[in-house]
Scaffold this motif. Sequence first.
Motif, PDB file in Angstrom:
ATOM      1  N   UNK A 120      23.044   7.180  -0.494  1.00 23.66           N
ATOM      2  CA  UNK A 120      23.300   8.567  -0.832  1.00 23.66           C
ATOM      3  C   UNK A 120      24.516   9.022  -0.059  1.00 23.66           C
ATOM      4  N   UNK A 158      17.634   3.984   3.198  1.00 25.40           N
ATOM      5  CA  UNK A 158      17.447   4.733   1.969  1.00 25.40           C
ATOM      6  C   UNK A 158      18.370   5.938   1.926  1.00 25.40           C
ATOM      7  N   UNK A 166      14.917  13.158  -0.681  1.00 29.00           N
ATOM      8  CA  UNK A 166      13.560  13.697  -0.758  1.00 29.00           C
ATOM      9  C   UNK A 166      12.546  12.603  -0.457  1.00 29.00           C
ATOM     10  N   UNK A 167      11.398  13.040   0.008  1.00 28.98           N
ATOM     11  CA  UNK A 167      10.259  12.145   0.197  1.00 28.98           C
ATOM     12  C   UNK A 167       9.194  12.592  -0.779  1.00 28.98           C
ATOM     13  N   UNK A 195       4.384   6.323  -1.737  1.00 29.63           N
ATOM     14  CA  UNK A 195       5.402   7.126  -1.055  1.00 29.63           C
ATOM     15  C   UNK A 195       6.765   6.600  -1.465  1.00 29.63           C
ATOM     16  N   UNK A 196       7.658   7.479  -1.884  1.00 32.92           N
ATOM     17  CA  UNK A 196       8.911   7.017  -2.472  1.00 32.92           C
ATOM     18  C   UNK A 196      10.111   7.757  -1.925  1.00 32.92           C
ATOM     19  N   UNK A 197      11.204   7.014  -1.726  1.00 31.56           N
ATOM     20  CA  UNK A 197      12.498   7.595  -1.368  1.00 31.56           C
ATOM     21  C   UNK A 197      13.468   7.486  -2.549  1.00 31.56           C
ATOM     22  N   UNK A 205      11.999   1.650  -4.336  1.00 29.30           N
ATOM     23  CA  UNK A 205      12.253   2.286  -3.032  1.00 29.30           C
ATOM     24  C   UNK A 205      10.998   3.025  -2.570  1.00 29.30           C
ATOM     25  N   UNK A 206       9.872   2.358  -2.733  1.00 24.69           N
ATOM     26  CA  UNK A 206       8.583   2.999  -2.470  1.00 24.69           C
ATOM     27  C   UNK A 206       7.694   2.117  -1.631  1.00 24.69           C
ATOM     28  N   UNK A 207       6.645   2.736  -1.109  1.00 28.33           N
ATOM     29  CA  UNK A 207       5.615   2.012  -0.393  1.00 28.33           C
ATOM     30  C   UNK A 207       4.275   2.331  -1.013  1.00 28.33           C
ATOM     31  N   UNK A 208       3.446   1.321  -1.165  1.00 24.83           N
ATOM     32  CA  UNK A 208       2.147   1.473  -1.808  1.00 24.83           C
ATOM     33  C   UNK A 208       1.045   1.172  -0.805  1.00 24.83           C
ATOM     34  N   UNK A 236      14.037   9.486  -5.089  1.00 23.00           N
ATOM     35  CA  UNK A 236      14.781  10.722  -5.345  1.00 23.00           C
ATOM     36  C   UNK A 236      15.664  10.994  -4.128  1.00 23.00           C
ATOM     37  N   UNK A 282       1.919   3.507   5.242  1.00 17.32           N
ATOM     38  CA  UNK A 282       2.656   4.088   4.115  1.00 17.32           C
ATOM     39  C   UNK A 282       3.357   3.036   3.271  1.00 17.32           C
ATOM     40  N   UNK A 283       3.204   1.772   3.646  1.00 13.99           N
ATOM     41  CA  UNK A 283       3.807   0.685   2.886  1.00 13.99           C
ATOM     42  C   UNK A 283       5.182   0.278   3.378  1.00 13.99           C
ATOM     43  N   UNK A 284       5.780   1.080   4.252  1.00 11.34           N
ATOM     44  CA  UNK A 284       7.113   0.774   4.759  1.00 11.34           C
ATOM     45  C   UNK A 284       7.030   0.190   6.172  1.00 11.34           C
ATOM     46  N   UNK A 343       5.522  11.848  -2.394  1.00  9.42           N
ATOM     47  CA  UNK A 343       4.279  11.112  -2.156  1.00  9.42           C
ATOM     48  C   UNK A 343       3.248  11.567  -3.173  1.00  9.42           C
ATOM     49  N   UNK A 389      13.493  10.039   6.564  1.00  9.99           N
ATOM     50  CA  UNK A 389      14.013   9.126   5.546  1.00  9.99           C
ATOM     51  C   UNK A 389      14.778   8.017   6.275  1.00  9.99           C
ATOM     52  N   UNK A 408      -0.773  12.803   2.839  1.00 10.54           N
ATOM     53  CA  UNK A 408       0.189  12.524   3.909  1.00 10.54           C
ATOM     54  C   UNK A 408      -0.321  12.853   5.294  1.00 10.54           C
TER      55      UNK A 408
END
Lengths: 386, 140
Positions: B64, B60, A299-300, A292-294, A247-250, A296, B42-44, A302, B56, B123
Amino acid sequence: MNRTGTLLATALVSLILGTSGSTRAEVAVDLGIKEIYTNNLRKDSSDYEDWFTTRSVALKVYPLSTIEVSLGYDDAVYRKSNELNSVGGQASIGFVPTSEHSILSVYLESRLDLRYYHEDSRDNDNRGVHLSAVADFHPPVLPMSLRGGVIFSSSKYPRSDDLDKETVDLVGGLNWVFLGRNSLDIEAGASFATATFLDTLGYDTQKEERVVIFNHPYDLTTPDQLDGNLRMFSVSPRYSRPLDFLQSGLSILYSYQKICNIRRRFIQRPSQESLSPWVSIWEGWSIGFELKSYLVPRMIVTTGSTYWDKEYYSTLGANENSVWISDIVRMDLKRRTFLTLERPVTIDTDHVLKPTLTVDYTNNTSADPRYTYTDWSVTLSLSTTL
Amino acid sequence: MNRITFLIPLMFLALVLTPSLCYATDDGTVESLEPFVDLDGDGFNDNLDDSNGDGIPDRYSSTQQVAETVVEAIEDIFVLGNDPGSFITPEPSNCSVYGKLKFTVRGITAWRLGLDAGDSFGPESQGGGTGTHCVGGVCY
């Protein structure tokens, strides 16, 4: 500084009160506050630690759907380095003349800004003008877009006109999506800055150091000063893609910049060096990544790391009586790593509070021992839009 | 060192070729009706929906528990029922339209090169943005 801050705040409040009575008042207010700790404020071998707080407020008005008028105020207060305290004001107009579905997007911006420092640093008071005209072309049938534009910046220092700086940046870029969701973005630019150069260097046998040769007595207005343009070329490819399993972007970023007239040198005031606009002119390359990850919940997260190989542009220090130059060319190898945690909190359907925590570590090794250092900093920030 | 210099390009090639030939997500739903584009780096996909503007993307947040906001939770206690027909959709405000226009220029409002670029990293250097939310002419 206090009087100016009061005037700016009063003007801002008046504008808010003046527009709030409108039945269709289209107003947004951005608020932000940051608390920052660093164990090396000056980013040198002094290891001078300090805490400081920055606050910002911006009033945004939308007289038309294509125009945003923004008035902003910000200040910075240091616990120990009071001479760096400052207040700033900004006024800008952004204009998007193209429609949402157009294959050509254009953005025009003009911005004025002011910054006033503590009385011990008044020499660094400055005002600036920034103009930009940029466009992006994105044909619907191709998975790519082209962009380009010109950016002009002018910073004036009324009390230290040798710090004045004018730059013109010509920028362009290409963004290409290939093999599904891989994205390649290439940006290139040519930058020009007006600067004052000194070409003549000699050796003072009495002081045993290299100095600029002047007519007797030391005279800073000799013909040895040459006005010219500092020229720099830069290019930066970036690769990015999502990582669904995390669930991340690289993103992976490489940058290269080269100064085209390295043989000349220019004048820089040595006092409050960190506040000078000429202190960080360098050539070299860097490579880094960000994740950058979602993953968690709510939360964001990075994180990222970058490595730089830099050679700083040679500068001269000057005071009232002499001009001196360091024999050591500053060449740095720098590594920096950060981790940011952002936990957005939805107050209601239209208000989001964004608390953020950032931890940042820098390790810099320099050929000039004064700039070999490490630095830990922690930033806690809170922002929202009303 | 030779092994590393050989492995790095191989790993990068594997990363690029990792199956992503369609926009379907792992659970089979379509990520977005809009094509994939990543101008903010950001890759998204920049076109992912984010209905509450918290940064968010909804896809994603869907796994939740979508908690009600405090205000909505209190309202649900005291409001016995809402007639959908009683809600009037407000006309798009200047602010909301500008937010959408600003989204179209997100790739050109922040540049990573230039004499003033310095060591922008992290960021804040990504630039971009998805505009603001506006209701009834007042923007938040």
